[in-house]
Motif scaffolding. Structure first.
Motif, PDB file in Angstrom:
ATOM      1  N   ALA A   1       0.812  -2.411  -7.261  1.00 55.19           N
ATOM      2  CA  ALA A   1       1.946  -3.304  -7.024  1.00 55.19           C
ATOM      3  C   ALA A   1       2.253  -4.142  -8.258  1.00 55.19           C
ATOM      4  CB  ALA A   1       1.658  -4.193  -5.819  1.00 55.19           C
ATOM      5  N   THR A   2       1.225  -4.616  -8.941  1.00 55.19           N
ATOM      6  CA  THR A   2       1.461  -5.422 -10.142  1.00 55.19           C
ATOM      7  C   THR A   2       2.063  -4.583 -11.260  1.00 55.19           C
ATOM      8  OG1 THR A   2      -0.864  -5.084 -10.730  1.00 55.19           O
ATOM      9  CG2 THR A   2      -0.287  -7.158  -9.651  1.00 55.19           C
ATOM     10  N   ASP A   3       1.660  -3.318 -11.363  1.00 53.12           N
ATOM     11  CA  ASP A   3       2.277  -2.435 -12.357  1.00 53.12           C
ATOM     12  C   ASP A   3       3.752  -2.210 -12.053  1.00 53.12           C
ATOM     13  OD1 ASP A   3       0.037  -2.139 -13.889  1.00 53.12           O
ATOM     14  OD2 ASP A   3      -0.577  -0.234 -13.000  1.00 53.12           O
ATOM     15  N   LEU A   4       4.123  -2.317 -10.783  1.00 55.29           N
ATOM     16  CA  LEU A   4       5.525  -2.158 -10.391  1.00 55.29           C
ATOM     17  C   LEU A   4       6.316  -3.457 -10.542  1.00 55.29           C
ATOM     18  CD1 LEU A   4       5.056   0.036  -7.190  1.00 55.29           C
ATOM     19  CD2 LEU A   4       6.120   0.757  -9.351  1.00 55.29           C
ATOM     20  N   GLY A   5       5.684  -4.485 -11.094  1.00 51.07           N
ATOM     21  CA  GLY A   5       6.399  -5.725 -11.373  1.00 51.07           C
ATOM     22  C   GLY A   5       6.308  -6.788 -10.307  1.00 51.07           C
TER      23      GLY A   5
ATOM     24  N   ARG B   1       0.834  -1.204   0.000  1.00 49.49           N
ATOM     25  CA  ARG B   1       0.000   0.000   0.000  1.00 49.49           C
ATOM     26  C   ARG B   1       0.869   1.255   0.000  1.00 49.49           C
ATOM     27  NH1 ARG B   1      -4.415   1.807   4.644  1.00 49.49           N
ATOM     28  NH2 ARG B   1      -4.736   3.927   3.861  1.00 49.49           N
ATOM     29  N   ALA B   2       1.943   1.248   0.769  1.00 53.70           N
ATOM     30  CA  ALA B   2       2.837   2.402   0.822  1.00 53.70           C
ATOM     31  C   ALA B   2       3.504   2.628  -0.534  1.00 53.70           C
ATOM     32  CB  ALA B   2       3.891   2.194   1.904  1.00 53.70           C
ATOM     33  N   LEU B   3       3.925   1.555  -1.194  1.00 56.27           N
ATOM     34  CA  LEU B   3       4.528   1.679  -2.524  1.00 56.27           C
ATOM     35  C   LEU B   3       3.551   2.307  -3.504  1.00 56.27           C
ATOM     36  CD1 LEU B   3       6.451  -1.715  -2.789  1.00 56.27           C
ATOM     37  CD2 LEU B   3       7.463   0.555  -3.158  1.00 56.27           C
ATOM     38  N   GLU B   4       2.303   1.915  -3.415  1.00 59.54           N
ATOM     39  CA  GLU B   4       1.289   2.482  -4.306  1.00 59.54           C
ATOM     40  C   GLU B   4       1.080   3.964  -4.021  1.00 59.54           C
ATOM     41  OE1 GLU B   4      -1.964  -0.163  -3.641  1.00 59.54           O
ATOM     42  OE2 GLU B   4      -1.261  -1.624  -5.112  1.00 59.54           O
ATOM     43  N   MET B   5       1.139   4.345  -2.756  1.00 61.61           N
ATOM     44  CA  MET B   5       0.991   5.760  -2.395  1.00 61.61           C
ATOM     45  C   MET B   5       2.182   6.577  -2.892  1.00 61.61           C
ATOM     46  SD  MET B   5      -0.494   5.209   1.473  1.00 61.61           S
ATOM     47  CE  MET B   5      -0.344   6.921   1.957  1.00 61.61           C
TER      48      MET B   5
ATOM     49  N   LEU C   1      -4.284  -9.142  -5.936  1.00 59.96           N
ATOM     50  CA  LEU C   1      -4.059  -7.802  -5.390  1.00 59.96           C
ATOM     51  C   LEU C   1      -5.392  -7.115  -5.179  1.00 59.96           C
ATOM     52  CD1 LEU C   1      -2.010  -5.576  -4.702  1.00 59.96           C
ATOM     53  CD2 LEU C   1      -2.177  -4.819  -7.071  1.00 59.96           C
ATOM     54  N   SER C   2      -5.649  -6.754  -3.938  1.00 60.81           N
ATOM     55  CA  SER C   2      -6.889  -6.026  -3.654  1.00 60.81           C
ATOM     56  C   SER C   2      -6.691  -4.557  -3.952  1.00 60.81           C
ATOM     57  CB  SER C   2      -7.284  -6.211  -2.193  1.00 60.81           C
ATOM     58  OG  SER C   2      -6.260  -5.737  -1.356  1.00 60.81           O
ATOM     59  N   ALA C   3      -7.794  -3.896  -4.211  1.00 62.15           N
ATOM     60  CA  ALA C   3      -7.712  -2.459  -4.470  1.00 62.15           C
ATOM     61  C   ALA C   3      -7.195  -1.755  -3.230  1.00 62.15           C
ATOM     62  CB  ALA C   3      -9.094  -1.903  -4.837  1.00 62.15           C
ATOM     63  N   PRO C   4      -6.259  -0.812  -3.397  1.00 61.56           N
ATOM     64  CA  PRO C   4      -5.701  -0.125  -2.231  1.00 61.56           C
ATOM     65  C   PRO C   4      -6.775   0.651  -1.479  1.00 61.56           C
ATOM     66  CG  PRO C   4      -5.112   1.007  -4.252  1.00 61.56           C
ATOM     67  CD  PRO C   4      -5.755  -0.279  -4.646  1.00 61.56           C
ATOM     68  N   ALA C   5      -6.691   0.581  -0.164  1.00 56.79           N
ATOM     69  CA  ALA C   5      -7.659   1.313   0.644  1.00 56.79           C
ATOM     70  C   ALA C   5      -7.437   2.800   0.467  1.00 56.79           C
ATOM     71  CB  ALA C   5      -7.489   0.925   2.114  1.00 56.79           C
ATOM     72  N   PRO C   6      -8.492   3.578   0.588  1.00 53.92           N
ATOM     73  CA  PRO C   6      -8.331   5.026   0.442  1.00 53.92           C
ATOM     74  C   PRO C   6      -7.378   5.561   1.488  1.00 53.92           C
ATOM     75  CG  PRO C   6     -10.653   4.393   0.425  1.00 53.92           C
ATOM     76  CD  PRO C   6      -9.885   3.190   0.843  1.00 53.92           C
TER      77      PRO C   6
END
Length: 430
Positions: free
Chosen positions: A73-77, A63-67, A86-91
């Motif tokens: 996370a999958t886009d980051l490999g 989640r922190a990486l996505e922020m 991968l669940s949708a990141p929480a708001p």
């Protein structure tokens, strides 16, 4: 770039010029935002992500990486373990740190006056400048890009120059050499955005001064990416001034940058800019040859790789749009119409200004084939697309070209007069 098991994460870090330690620090701060306690991610952990040894970070780290990155996370490999998905990141609890929230807010903003940069007041700004300051300013660059995609770049000059001033002001604080170079790079990006604002508004006189400054800042940053952005805009500026040899030279300078020599996406854009300038010059054969090179190099590009904000607009849709212009200029309106349709089919929904521009080009292609009534119908969609937003100067000029050609090609003067009467108010500068 060294070979890594996770090439996407490595590419993003290289694009941001971010070390493993700096990414670990940014992740730990992000974790602190939503847990109340900083994380314990170390540079060693980041190296394990890069090597592929750790293919799926722990949930707080994901989640922190996505922020931090604005990517999944999958886009980051990263690859989920087993059948885990991968669940949708929480708001995020603090929307100021989530780029996607910022972009969504920016896209709905109606005017540049409603775009305050997120500069920290001088009295509260920390003495040590670091990665957090860089990411904060990069968020502002992305907010400007989102506004440009929605309604056009016109009116963003003041906000962009304020961002450049803030990046340069931070140079007066203590910082590492790496951070200083990033700040110069951001100042170059903001200044180039200010130049683009004037170009899109059709106010060409001040744009060259901004581009000269942006190129100097890119040199101070030793940032080839920003130099490429500046040459790309200089090619556009020269073409709008009808200085076609200069436009060709600027596009070739863009092609000579290291990033264009190494990255087919950048090379494709430089080839397309060259083709467009040559088509305006009347050199049909060479223009089509460069257009073919643009198509071939784009076909070899990995469009999933992270890229700078300024070039996110470029891909198949934009190349189809440029193809439509080139084909129309060289006297192939049927091919131009087909390319316009393909561009509109590929264009992401949030590129509202680009969709309006491509629709206007489609109307011109139809008009040049003698279908004046269909062209008038198509051109009406431009006003519907941009409803509630003043038309950028470039788009008004394009509609002026349409009106002139309509007068010359319409089967009756009545049709041209009806179009002019109907859209005079919406078309006129506000």
């Amino acid at each position: 770039m060294a070979e890594y098991g996770n090439r996407r994460l490595a590419a993003w870090m290289a694009q941001q010029d971010m070390s493993a330690g700096e990414l670990a620090d940014a992740v730990n701060r992000a974790i602190g935002r939503f847990t109340g306690r900083p994380g314990a991610t170390s540079p060693r952990t980041v190296f394990r992500w890069l090597s592929g040894e750790n293919k799926w970070p722990q949930a707080p780290q994901r989640r922190a990486l996505e922020m931090v990155t604005g990517r999944s996370a999958t886009d980051l490999g990263f690859v989920p373990r087993g059948t885990a998905k991968l669940s949708a990141p929480a708001p995020p609890e603090d929307p100021a740190v989530d780029r996607r929230t910022l972009l969504g807010a920016a896209a709905s903003t109606a005017t540049a006056a409603a775009l305050p940069l997120t500069a920290v007041p001088a009295a509260t700004r920390p003495h040590q400048v670091g990665t957090a300051d860089v990411l904060r300013l990069r968020d502002d660059v992305e907010r400007l890009a989102a506004l440009d995609a929605d309604r056009g770049g016109h009116g963003l000059e003041k906000a962009a120059l304020a961002g450049a001033a803030e990046a340069l002001r931070l140079q007066t604080h203590s910082a590492t050499q790496r951070v200083r170079q990033r700040l110069f790079s951001l100042a170059a990006d903001f200044t180039a955005t200010a130049a683009w604002s004037l170009i899109d508004a059709g106010q060409l006189d001040g744009a060259e001064r901004h581009l000269d400054r942006a190129l100097t800042l890119a040199g101070l940053a030793q940032d080839d990416d920003m130099a490429m952005q500046t040459w790309n805009l200089r090619a556009m500026l020269a073409r709008q001034r009808h200085h076609y040899p200069e436009a060709v030279a600027a596009a070739q300078a863009a092609r000579a940058t290291t990033i264009a020599r190494r990255n087919p996406l950048y090379a494709s854009l430089a080839h397309a800019r060259t083709a467009l300038a040559l088509a305006h010059s009347g050199d049909t054969r060479t223009a089509l040859a460069y257009l073919g090179r643009a198509e071939d190099t784009l076909a070899s590009a990995d469009l999933r790789e992270p890229r700078s904000t300024w070039i996110t607009f470029y891909g198949p849709a934009e190349l189809y749009s440029l193809t439509a212009i080139i084909q129309d200029l060289v006297g192939r309106p049927a091919e131009a119409e087909a390319a316009s349709h393909r561009a509109l089919a590929e264009l992401p929904h949030h590129y509202r200004r680009n969709r309006a521009h491509t629709t206007a080009r489609l109307a011109l292609a139809q008009l040049h084939q003698g279908d004046a009534e269909q062209a008038c119908t198509t051109s009406s969609r431009v006003f519907a697309l941009m409803a509630g937003t003043p038309l950028p100067g470039r788009l008004r000029l394009l509609l002026g070209d349409f009106q002139r050609d309509l007068i010359n090609h319409a089967p009756s003067a009545r049709l041209a007069q009806e179009w002019t009467d109907r859209y005079r108010t919406e078309w006129s500068p506000s």
